[in-house]
Design an enzyme around this catalytic site. Sequence first.
Site, PDB file in Angstrom:
ATOM      1  N   LYS A  38       0.733  -1.159  -0.223  1.00 57.55           N
ATOM      2  CA  LYS A  38       0.040  -0.055   0.139  1.00 57.55           C
ATOM      3  C   LYS A  38       0.770   1.309  -0.085  1.00 57.55           C
ATOM      4  O   LYS A  38       1.490   1.655   1.057  1.00 57.55           O
ATOM      5  CB  LYS A  38      -0.675   0.242   1.249  1.00 57.55           C
ATOM      6  CG  LYS A  38      -2.004   1.146   0.955  1.00 57.55           C
ATOM      7  CD  LYS A  38      -2.817   1.564   2.181  1.00 57.55           C
ATOM      8  CE  LYS A  38      -2.043   2.814   3.079  1.00 57.55           C
ATOM      9  NZ  LYS A  38      -1.847   4.001   2.164  1.00 57.55           N
ATOM     10  N   GLU A  68      10.327   0.833  10.379  1.00 58.39           N
ATOM     11  CA  GLU A  68      11.180   1.989  10.153  1.00 58.39           C
ATOM     12  C   GLU A  68      10.781   3.220  10.147  1.00 58.39           C
ATOM     13  O   GLU A  68       9.847   3.528   9.518  1.00 58.39           O
ATOM     14  CB  GLU A  68      11.874   1.646   8.716  1.00 58.39           C
ATOM     15  CG  GLU A  68      13.412   2.359   8.564  1.00 58.39           C
ATOM     16  CD  GLU A  68      13.171   3.895   8.171  1.00 58.39           C
ATOM     17  OE1 GLU A  68      12.880   4.609   8.920  1.00 58.39           O
ATOM     18  OE2 GLU A  68      13.344   4.148   7.037  1.00 58.39           O
ATOM     19  N   CYS A  84      13.791  10.246   6.538  1.00 54.34           N
ATOM     20  CA  CYS A  84      13.654   9.748   7.977  1.00 54.34           C
ATOM     21  C   CYS A  84      15.055   9.908   8.486  1.00 54.34           C
ATOM     22  O   CYS A  84      15.056   9.938   9.894  1.00 54.34           O
ATOM     23  CB  CYS A  84      13.260   8.030   7.569  1.00 54.34           C
ATOM     24  SG  CYS A  84      14.244   7.400   6.632  1.00 54.34           S
ATOM     25  N   GLU A 109       9.971  14.904  15.370  1.00 54.42           N
ATOM     26  CA  GLU A 109      10.269  14.758  13.939  1.00 54.42           C
ATOM     27  C   GLU A 109       9.574  15.625  13.235  1.00 54.42           C
ATOM     28  O   GLU A 109       8.167  15.517  13.300  1.00 54.42           O
ATOM     29  CB  GLU A 109      10.059  13.341  13.526  1.00 54.42           C
ATOM     30  CG  GLU A 109      10.426  13.073  12.142  1.00 54.42           C
ATOM     31  CD  GLU A 109      10.412  11.606  11.477  1.00 54.42           C
ATOM     32  OE1 GLU A 109       9.675  10.955  12.172  1.00 54.42           O
ATOM     33  OE2 GLU A 109      11.337  10.980  10.874  1.00 54.42           O
TER      34      GLU A 109
HETATM   35  P1  NAP Z   1       1.928   7.828   8.297  1.00 51.87           P
HETATM   36  O1  NAP Z   1       0.870   8.182   8.947  1.00 51.87           O
HETATM   37  O2  NAP Z   1       2.887   6.903   9.483  1.00 51.87           O
HETATM   38  O3  NAP Z   1       1.892   7.003   6.908  1.00 51.87           O
HETATM   39  C1  NAP Z   1       2.809   5.769   6.547  1.00 51.87           C
HETATM   40  C2  NAP Z   1       1.997   5.021   5.927  1.00 51.87           C
HETATM   41  O4  NAP Z   1       1.008   4.167   6.793  1.00 51.87           O
HETATM   42  C3  NAP Z   1       0.882   5.375   4.762  1.00 51.87           C
HETATM   43  O5  NAP Z   1       0.801   4.841   3.728  1.00 51.87           O
HETATM   44  C4  NAP Z   1      -0.350   5.527   5.459  1.00 51.87           C
HETATM   45  O6  NAP Z   1      -1.473   5.762   4.859  1.00 51.87           O
HETATM   46  C5  NAP Z   1      -0.450   4.302   6.662  1.00 51.87           C
HETATM   47  N1  NAP Z   1      -1.160   4.382   7.794  1.00 51.87           N
HETATM   48  C6  NAP Z   1      -1.358   5.356   8.248  1.00 51.87           C
HETATM   49  N2  NAP Z   1      -2.273   5.068   9.343  1.00 51.87           N
HETATM   50  C7  NAP Z   1      -2.437   3.704   9.361  1.00 51.87           C
HETATM   51  C8  NAP Z   1      -3.058   2.646  10.048  1.00 51.87           C
HETATM   52  N3  NAP Z   1      -3.903   3.181  11.100  1.00 51.87           N
HETATM   53  N4  NAP Z   1      -2.968   1.429   9.941  1.00 51.87           N
HETATM   54  C9  NAP Z   1      -1.987   1.099   8.755  1.00 51.87           C
HETATM   55  N5  NAP Z   1      -1.524   1.869   8.040  1.00 51.87           N
HETATM   56  C10 NAP Z   1      -1.427   3.296   8.254  1.00 51.87           C
HETATM   57  O7  NAP Z   1       3.069   9.039   7.962  1.00 51.87           O
HETATM   58  P2  NAP Z   1       2.360  10.515   7.116  1.00 51.87           P
HETATM   59  O8  NAP Z   1       1.007  10.828   7.595  1.00 51.87           O
HETATM   60  O9  NAP Z   1       2.607  10.224   5.902  1.00 51.87           O
HETATM   61  O10 NAP Z   1       3.312  11.447   7.708  1.00 51.87           O
HETATM   62  C11 NAP Z   1       3.146  12.116   9.151  1.00 51.87           C
HETATM   63  C12 NAP Z   1       4.612  12.045   9.797  1.00 51.87           C
HETATM   64  O11 NAP Z   1       5.295  10.629   9.724  1.00 51.87           O
HETATM   65  C13 NAP Z   1       5.489  13.002   9.007  1.00 51.87           C
HETATM   66  O12 NAP Z   1       5.533  14.256   9.384  1.00 51.87           O
HETATM   67  C14 NAP Z   1       6.903  12.216   9.604  1.00 51.87           C
HETATM   68  O13 NAP Z   1       7.098  12.674  10.799  1.00 51.87           O
HETATM   69  C15 NAP Z   1       6.726  10.989   9.619  1.00 51.87           C
HETATM   70  N6  NAP Z   1       6.957   9.873   8.511  1.00 51.87           N
HETATM   71  C16 NAP Z   1       8.134   9.176   8.787  1.00 51.87           C
HETATM   72  C17 NAP Z   1       8.647   8.460   7.391  1.00 51.87           C
HETATM   73  C18 NAP Z   1       9.920   7.625   7.580  1.00 51.87           C
HETATM   74  O14 NAP Z   1      10.582   7.412   6.560  1.00 51.87           O
HETATM   75  N7  NAP Z   1      10.347   7.171   8.758  1.00 51.87           N
HETATM   76  C19 NAP Z   1       7.973   8.599   6.044  1.00 51.87           C
HETATM   77  C20 NAP Z   1       6.718   9.436   6.341  1.00 51.87           C
HETATM   78  C21 NAP Z   1       6.404  10.219   7.443  1.00 51.87           C
HETATM   79  P3  NAP Z   1      -1.868   7.093   4.478  1.00 51.87           P
HETATM   80  O15 NAP Z   1      -1.007   7.531   3.199  1.00 51.87           O
HETATM   81  O16 NAP Z   1      -3.254   7.118   4.066  1.00 51.87           O
HETATM   82  O17 NAP Z   1      -1.856   8.043   5.560  1.00 51.87           O
END
Ligand code: NAP
Length: 503
Positions: free
Chosen positions: A192, A267, A301, A399
């Site tokens: 996904k 990660e 990240c 972060e």
């Molecule tokens: P996120 O919410 O953690 O999203 C990452 C992935 O998880 C997306 O595919 C997301 O779907 C999915 N997801 C969200 N809620 C879920 C659930 N309850 N069950 C299963 N999967 C779920 O990250 P984001 O909203 O894109 O970004 C928010 C913050 O996360 C950023 O500001 C940053 O701090 C952090 N982040 C970290 C990394 C890294 O590489 N470690 C990468 C991106 C973001 P959706 O796309 O629909 O939300």
Amino acid sequence: MASKAKAIAAKSAKSKAAARKYKMYINGEFVEARSGKVFPVINPSTEEVIAEVPEADENDVNRAVAAAKAAFNSGAWPQTTAQDRGRILFRLAERIRKEAAHLADLECRNSGKPIVEAEYDIADAATCFEYYGGMATKVLGHVNPVPDNALSLSLREPIGIAAQIIPWNYPLLMAAWKLAPAIAAGCTCILKPAEQTPLTALEFAGYLTEAGLPPGVANIITGFGEGAGAPLVKHPDVNKVAFTGSGAVGKAIVKMAADTLKRVTLELGGKSPNIFFADADFEAAIDGALFGVFINQGEVCSAGSRILVEKPIYSKFVDAMSAKAKKIRLGPPLERETKMGPLVSKEQFDRVSAYQEIGKKEAKLAAGGGRPSSMKHGYYVEPTIFYDVDNSARIAREEIFGPVATVIPFTNEADAIKIANDTPYGLAAAVWSRDIFKAFRVVKALRAGIVWVNHMQPTYVEAPWGGYKQSGFGRELGPWGIEEYLETKQVHINLNEQPIGWY
Ligand code: NAP
Ligand code: MG
């Protein structure tokens, strides 16, 4: 105001007409969501709708998992040899290279990253498929030296059905990091992509059948975290979850996966220290600090978002870094001279903007701090540098995932190590010094999964990637990456022809 609203509506209606309609990929076919629902994909530079993709829900998840299960248990896939799997991966790598210009253009439009960076990412994605194409035939079992007339073997077998959930910062590259080792291992998967950036993964789905991958082995579903990600993680037929994203979602995933005791790898990003000693090469240090935190708009990240600087060079460092940051070329991501594009989404823009305001209350501002006045549309923010930051400040602990640097002074080696490790995270770190003994002492003391010396950010498919502490667990890339998709089966073959003779 009314005319502005009308203009926006007209623009979005116009761009909607131009939006390409994509389908998702289940069981070797491009399909709509069962519900028929779709959602828009936005170009973060123009704010226009560039595509529409299906919004998968639990029904679609069930369909994709059923396809992955059937492909794992029967048909061509369980019969493929490691050589066959390797060849499929090589063909995928070749195809990505052939389509590189198109994929980079699409990645750039969808994510907002500068085109030159998108080109590197696409090349890296191809390299990842190549690497695991070679790795498929290097998975070895063991003969165990048991003290009996028996042959004891350890066989390596695929873990089963893998759910793979990825973020938006490196869309196709993250898909490659997940799919390539899983396919090499003989697993089947459901990927996904992030809601914001599904396009290159869907484009890539079109290469799978031609490369020889049987239907159901790799499924790519588009949708939201709650609606599609969560049912995927909870599904009883899924054996393993591989996740990259935020800590909050990572923790929720561990809880959801606990009921069925799935294998989980996470990660989760960090607040990585980039440490500069006074004896470092000064020019290289300034460049390294900027590159460490502003590459990919800071949506990385392993971003070096805590810049620790030894006191004798601290003021000079803040001045030089800020002067250079103000000259970073921010602009439309498709222009080759652009070094920073927009953030990925309005949501991320609001989040980073909020942290800029928090930072103004917590520390001193040396550069940036808002939206660049030169950009009329798009989710652009200036490269921002706060200094005299206390390591307990929110901008030093949380972060931000955007171009916001915090500069923190330190007095000596012990102080640097203490501040560097004073974080719940442990993904990455870097140390800059000409003194190899000091640099290596610091490397050993840092609690992080990746440590660079006199550089920050280079990442190689041959080397392990993953975090300590709350940056997650498990390792991606290299031989470690395929390990996470393998089970170990002990086989005991009795070579004695007599009965056991116990009773
Ligand atoms: P996120 O919410 O953690 O999203 C990452 C992935 O998880 C997306 O595919 C997301 O779907 C999915 N997801 C969200 N809620 C879920 C659930 N309850 N069950 C299963 N999967 C779920 O990250 P984001 O909203 O894109 O970004 C928010 C913050 O996360 C950023 O500001 C940053 O701090 C952090 N982040 C970290 C990394 C890294 O590489 N470690 C990468 C991106 C973001 P959706 O796309 O629909 O939300
Ligand atoms: Mg999200």
